[in-house]
Design a protein around this motif. Structure first.
Motif, PDB file in Angstrom:
ATOM      1  N   PHE A  63       0.812  -1.210   0.000  1.00 51.89           N
ATOM      2  CA  PHE A  63       0.000   0.000   0.000  1.00 51.89           C
ATOM      3  C   PHE A  63       0.850   1.266   0.000  1.00 51.89           C
ATOM      4  O   PHE A  63       0.319   2.367  -0.050  1.00 51.89           O
ATOM      5  CB  PHE A  63      -0.968  -0.001   1.184  1.00 51.89           C
ATOM      6  CG  PHE A  63      -2.226  -0.739   0.866  1.00 51.89           C
ATOM      7  CD1 PHE A  63      -2.289  -2.104   0.974  1.00 51.89           C
ATOM      8  CD2 PHE A  63      -3.338  -0.061   0.398  1.00 51.89           C
ATOM      9  CE1 PHE A  63      -3.437  -2.791   0.643  1.00 51.89           C
ATOM     10  CE2 PHE A  63      -4.491  -0.742   0.067  1.00 51.89           C
ATOM     11  CZ  PHE A  63      -4.544  -2.108   0.186  1.00 51.89           C
TER      12      PHE A  63
ATOM     13  N   VAL B 276      -0.689  -4.342   6.612  1.00 52.32           N
ATOM     14  CA  VAL B 276      -0.890  -3.226   7.542  1.00 52.32           C
ATOM     15  C   VAL B 276       0.378  -2.399   7.663  1.00 52.32           C
ATOM     16  O   VAL B 276       0.326  -1.172   7.728  1.00 52.32           O
ATOM     17  CB  VAL B 276      -1.339  -3.777   8.904  1.00 52.32           C
ATOM     18  CG1 VAL B 276      -1.327  -2.694   9.945  1.00 52.32           C
ATOM     19  CG2 VAL B 276      -2.716  -4.376   8.790  1.00 52.32           C
ATOM     20  N   ALA B 277       1.531  -3.076   7.649  1.00 50.21           N
ATOM     21  CA  ALA B 277       2.782  -2.339   7.781  1.00 50.21           C
ATOM     22  C   ALA B 277       2.995  -1.405   6.593  1.00 50.21           C
ATOM     23  O   ALA B 277       3.366  -0.237   6.773  1.00 50.21           O
ATOM     24  CB  ALA B 277       3.954  -3.314   7.898  1.00 50.21           C
TER      25      ALA B 277
ATOM     26  N   ALA C  68       0.678  -0.170   4.714  1.00 55.01           N
ATOM     27  CA  ALA C  68      -0.297   0.903   4.859  1.00 55.01           C
ATOM     28  C   ALA C  68       0.192   1.922   5.884  1.00 55.01           C
ATOM     29  O   ALA C  68       0.003   3.131   5.715  1.00 55.01           O
ATOM     30  CB  ALA C  68      -1.649   0.330   5.283  1.00 55.01           C
ATOM     31  N   GLY C  69       0.856   1.409   6.929  1.00 54.27           N
ATOM     32  CA  GLY C  69       1.406   2.312   7.936  1.00 54.27           C
ATOM     33  C   GLY C  69       2.480   3.210   7.348  1.00 54.27           C
ATOM     34  O   GLY C  69       2.538   4.405   7.635  1.00 54.27           O
ATOM     35  N   VAL C  70       3.336   2.636   6.508  1.00 55.35           N
ATOM     36  CA  VAL C  70       4.364   3.445   5.848  1.00 55.35           C
ATOM     37  C   VAL C  70       3.698   4.551   5.028  1.00 55.35           C
ATOM     38  O   VAL C  70       4.091   5.717   5.093  1.00 55.35           O
ATOM     39  CB  VAL C  70       5.244   2.560   4.934  1.00 55.35           C
ATOM     40  CG1 VAL C  70       6.169   3.413   4.093  1.00 55.35           C
ATOM     41  CG2 VAL C  70       6.040   1.577   5.764  1.00 55.35           C
TER      42      VAL C  70
ATOM     43  N   LEU D 238       0.705   5.889   5.402  1.00 56.39           N
ATOM     44  CA  LEU D 238       0.086   6.918   6.249  1.00 56.39           C
ATOM     45  C   LEU D 238       1.150   7.805   6.887  1.00 56.39           C
ATOM     46  O   LEU D 238       0.957   9.023   7.016  1.00 56.39           O
ATOM     47  CB  LEU D 238      -0.764   6.252   7.336  1.00 56.39           C
ATOM     48  CG  LEU D 238      -2.069   5.630   6.853  1.00 56.39           C
ATOM     49  CD1 LEU D 238      -2.845   5.047   8.022  1.00 56.39           C
ATOM     50  CD2 LEU D 238      -2.934   6.661   6.141  1.00 56.39           C
ATOM     51  N   LEU D 239       2.284   7.206   7.274  1.00 55.68           N
ATOM     52  CA  LEU D 239       3.359   7.998   7.881  1.00 55.68           C
ATOM     53  C   LEU D 239       3.880   9.030   6.885  1.00 55.68           C
ATOM     54  O   LEU D 239       4.047  10.210   7.215  1.00 55.68           O
ATOM     55  CB  LEU D 239       4.486   7.067   8.344  1.00 55.68           C
ATOM     56  CG  LEU D 239       5.701   7.756   8.951  1.00 55.68           C
ATOM     57  CD1 LEU D 239       5.301   8.490  10.220  1.00 55.68           C
ATOM     58  CD2 LEU D 239       6.806   6.772   9.251  1.00 55.68           C
TER      59      LEU D 239
ATOM     60  N   GLY E 201       1.418  11.687   6.392  1.00 54.83           N
ATOM     61  CA  GLY E 201       1.405  12.540   7.575  1.00 54.83           C
ATOM     62  C   GLY E 201       2.555  13.535   7.555  1.00 54.83           C
ATOM     63  O   GLY E 201       2.373  14.733   7.799  1.00 54.83           O
ATOM     64  N   VAL E 202       3.741  13.044   7.228  1.00 57.74           N
ATOM     65  CA  VAL E 202       4.909  13.929   7.189  1.00 57.74           C
ATOM     66  C   VAL E 202       4.729  14.981   6.094  1.00 57.74           C
ATOM     67  O   VAL E 202       5.070  16.159   6.270  1.00 57.74           O
ATOM     68  CB  VAL E 202       6.194  13.105   6.973  1.00 57.74           C
ATOM     69  CG1 VAL E 202       7.370  14.024   6.702  1.00 57.74           C
ATOM     70  CG2 VAL E 202       6.477  12.235   8.187  1.00 57.74           C
TER      71      VAL E 202
ATOM     72  N   PHE F 232       1.905  16.221   5.019  1.00 55.07           N
ATOM     73  CA  PHE F 232       0.954  17.218   5.505  1.00 55.07           C
ATOM     74  C   PHE F 232       1.631  18.180   6.473  1.00 55.07           C
ATOM     75  O   PHE F 232       1.380  19.379   6.478  1.00 55.07           O
ATOM     76  CB  PHE F 232      -0.228  16.543   6.208  1.00 55.07           C
ATOM     77  CG  PHE F 232      -1.396  16.308   5.300  1.00 55.07           C
ATOM     78  CD1 PHE F 232      -2.112  17.378   4.785  1.00 55.07           C
ATOM     79  CD2 PHE F 232      -1.780  15.029   4.962  1.00 55.07           C
ATOM     80  CE1 PHE F 232      -3.184  17.169   3.934  1.00 55.07           C
ATOM     81  CE2 PHE F 232      -2.847  14.812   4.117  1.00 55.07           C
ATOM     82  CZ  PHE F 232      -3.554  15.886   3.608  1.00 55.07           C
TER      83      PHE F 232
END
Lengths: 401, 303
Positions: B44, B104-105, B107-109, B111-112, B115-116, B118
């Motif tokens: 993802f 999930v991992a 996807a976490g990357v 989202l991180l 986030g950064v 943004f």
């Protein structure tokens, strides 16, 4: 959850290789039920019994936990006074816990991923709002209808789509979620279009504080149903299906049937969560139900720890409070991030949430459920075992691709 | 679209627009298939390799004042560096973890990184990266003008797809497949599983970077633009990859282009009254393909 600890679980007949001692071999295949029964008696008094001081310590911690859950959000016997916004945040934490448990049924028990759970939650929210504002019914009826609609759409989607499993099924749910969000949620007559729908607080509940207890009651119901599910034939069948579909099939377990059933239970829970979500805000619009929300749902469930009820509840609540920024406020950490790390507080959940996720996954594959397992065992009257809850079943493919 | 145009005209228009938009989806799908073939992971974070590349190239262009070609290189290096870092820090420690954890991992990357982005680059939210050439009307196909940028995307797509298809027939490509199917046996015959893993993630990140750098100039870009939102290519890319068979490079290209075409068919006048007709059509076609041919259009059925 249980048969995994039994090394013979995957191989039905290993008992035929005795060491020649002439012992009867019937003891070898411990079935899941026996293992579960043994586990149910976990705080074995014959092994370890805490001293009086130990019981007092445990009682104090139990009381503190009960106070945080039962009293703090309602401003009962509490030194700090929470605002209505913070109480709404607490409700959201409970709603997320219900959604996390819903995903846990699907991912943890059935081994299938749904990447479209935002659609299930959203449909629950719109259904309940429709029942209450358009049909003029009571909140409770709205929740029940939302839950049933959730189960029904899971039956329809799962009946068709669960012919494929694993990541392919995940892709179908992902596409379904996007479709529902862009198409169904924009049908004016059902959802009120862009303006959305009103979803008032239930009659008899006047404030955000009261609503928290409504959510808490339904979370208790969901937890009870979930517990019953894992303790019934269906729960054990699902366990077998997830661990080894072929063996399960030879035992006469209807794999697809039970997977659809798990999906329906998941949809049922998601419907309840959605209804609570709608009435917490007072209105419901299509805007929040995006793919990102589905990702957050999955992340909070996995970080919580699949198949660990306490872990999933904690993980979901954590992500809900984190996303609202309420956790930082409660812990007085806003200043730290603003001034020391130069990270404006509105971005803290965006950056810190995924970071915590990645740390959890790489260091504790069992998630929060693994992290709290020692405390949990201690609270239940056992020793404080630092190694409790270490995941022994990582090797088992959780999702068949 | 203009009202009163004949249905055939509309169809041909939709076809052209579909192929043009599908080109980006297909590029993303290629990267997804590559990682899936090599690690069995649904990645993802694939689209985020692209956004990282775009932000790096933008910074090189606007703040460091580097020439355009160098800026693109900087972007690609940043994207590949992120791919390698992801592999080293996230994927390798989770080598034995269940597939859902890896999903999930990644996807976490994603989202991180979003986030950064943004946090660091949300002011202004919308930025514009200059295109490779400003020619907006190189050719006209069925009355639709196709810009140079779009042509470059399709050319790069064809080149990478052909290159990857050839690669998987070469010894190196076979080593990648061996490492994914039997890591231990592959090690025994002298394939370094770690190096293979780094290599595939690096190449996948390269593909993601190309998708980002080539598609960003088409309109403006914002944090996480390639993952979600109007110009999101991750979900259509996934759909295309699965429709194409998830293990086939030509399949990924066909699937990506198909998703683009199906999406633009949703814009036909006949479907005007239906909200979200595009995603409805995409969902329906994914369902049909997976139920009729679960191995995808060009995928091989598992034995």
């Amino acid at each position: 959850m249980s048969a995994v600890d039994d090394p013979t679980a995957g191989h039905p007949a290993p008992g035929s290789e005795p060491d020649g001692s002439g012992l009867p071999v019937e003891a070898a295949p411990i079935d899941a039920e026996t293992a579960a029964a043994v586990r149910a008696a976990a705080p074995r008094p014959d092994r370890f019994r805490p001293a009086a001081a130990g019981w007092i310590g445990r009682g104090v911690v139990w009381a503190a936990l009960a106070w945080v859950v039962l009293c703090l959000p309602g401003n009962i016997a509490s030194p700090v006074s929470l605002s209505a916004t913070e109480a709404r945040g607490a409700s959201e934490a409970v709603v997320f816990a219900i959604i996390g448990l819903s995903l846990n049924v699907l991912i943890g028990y059935a081994g299938q991923i749904s990447l479209g759970h935002q659609a299930f939650v959203g449909i629950g929210a719109f259904t309940s709002a429709f029942v209450v504002t358009e049909l003029g019914q009571e909140f409770w009826l709205g929740v029940i209808v939302a839950a049933l609609v959730g189960a029904l759409q899971a039956l329809l989607l799962g009946g068709v789509a669960l012919r494929v499993t694993g990541l392919y099924f995940a892709l179908i749910t992902l596409s379904y979620g996007v479709m529902v969000q862009q198409s169904l949620f924009n049908v004016e007559s059902l959802t009120g279009g862009v303006a959305g729908r009103d979803a008032p607080l239930p009659t008899g509940v006047s404030s955000a504080y009261g609503y928290y207890y409504v959510c808490l009651g339904l979370l208790a119901l969901v937890l009870w149903l979930d517990w019953r599910l894992t303790r019934t034939k269906a729960g054990r069948a699902l366990l077998a299906v997830r661990e080894n579909p072929r063996v399960a099939a030879t035992l006469g377990i209807d794999i697809r049937g039970y997977t659809v059933l798990a999906f329906m239970v998941s949809g049922f829970f998601a419907g309840i969560g959605g209804a609570l979500f709608a009435h917490r805000d007072g209105f419901v619009v299509a805007e929040p139900f995006t793919f990102q929300l589905a990702l957050i749902f999955i992340i909070m469930t996995v970080v919580g720890g699949l198949r660990s009820r306490s872990g999933v509840v904690l993980g979901s609540a954590f992500f809900a409070l984190m996303g609202d920024g309420i956790l930082l406020k409660l812990l007085r950490l806003e200043g730290f991030f603003e001034n020391v790390v130069k990270l404006p507080s509105e971005f803290v959940p965006l950056v810190l949430g995924p970071l915590l996720l990645l740390l959890t996954l790489t260091l504790y594959p069992g998630g929060i459920g693994q992290q709290v397992a020692p405390v949990r065992g201690w609270l239940l009257g056992g020793r404080f075992d630092r190694h409790a809850g270490a995941v022994k079943e990582v090797q088992v493919t959780d999702v068949r691709a | 679209m203009v009202l009163g145009v004949s249905f055939v005209d509309q169809l041909s228009t939709a076809l052209v627009i579909g192929v043009i938009t599908g080109g980006v989806y297909a590029l993303v799908a290629l990267g997804l298939v590559l990682v899936y073939k090599a690690s069995g992971v649904f990645n993802f974070a694939q689209a985020e390799f692209g956004t990282v590349a775009v932000y790096a190239a933008y910074a090189a262009l606007e703040f460091a004042g580097l020439p355009y070609g160098i800026a693109l290189l900087v972007g690609v290096s940043a994207g590949v560096a992120m791919g390698l870092a992801t592999e080293r820090l996230i994927i390798r420690p989770l080598f034995d973890a269940p597939r859902v954890t890896l999903l999930v991992a990644t996807a976490g990357v994603a989202l991180l990184v979003i986030g950064v982005q943004f946090w660091r680059a949300n002011d202004p939210a919308l930025r514009v990266l200059a295109p490779i050439s400003n020619e907006l009307e190189r050719v006209r196909v069925f009355g639709i003008s196709v810009s140079d940028q779009r042509i470059v995307i399709l050319l790069v797509l064809a080149a990478t797809a052909a290159g990857l298809a050839l690669f998987f027939r070469s010894p190196g490509g076979l080593a990648v497949l061996a490492a994914s199917q039997e890591p231990t046996a592959a090690e025994l015959v002298g394939v370094s599983v770690r190096r293979v893993s780094s290599l595939t993630w690096g190449v996948a990140a390269l593909l993601g970077s190309l998708a980002g750098l080539l598609s960003a100039p088409i309109s403006n870009f914002s944090p996480g633009f390639l993952t979600a939102g109007a110009s999101g290519a991750l979900i259509p890319g996934f759909t295309g990859a699965v429709i194409g068979g998830m293990t086939s490079m030509p399949g990924a290209v066909v699937g990506g282009l198909l998703v683009g075409i199906v999406e633009s068919l949703g814009g036909l006048n006949a479907l005007e009254g239906i909200p979200g007709a595009r995603s409805l059509l995409v969902f329906a076609s994914l369902l049909v393909v997976l139920l009729v041919r679960p191995q995808g259009l060009l995928g091989r059925a598992a034995a």
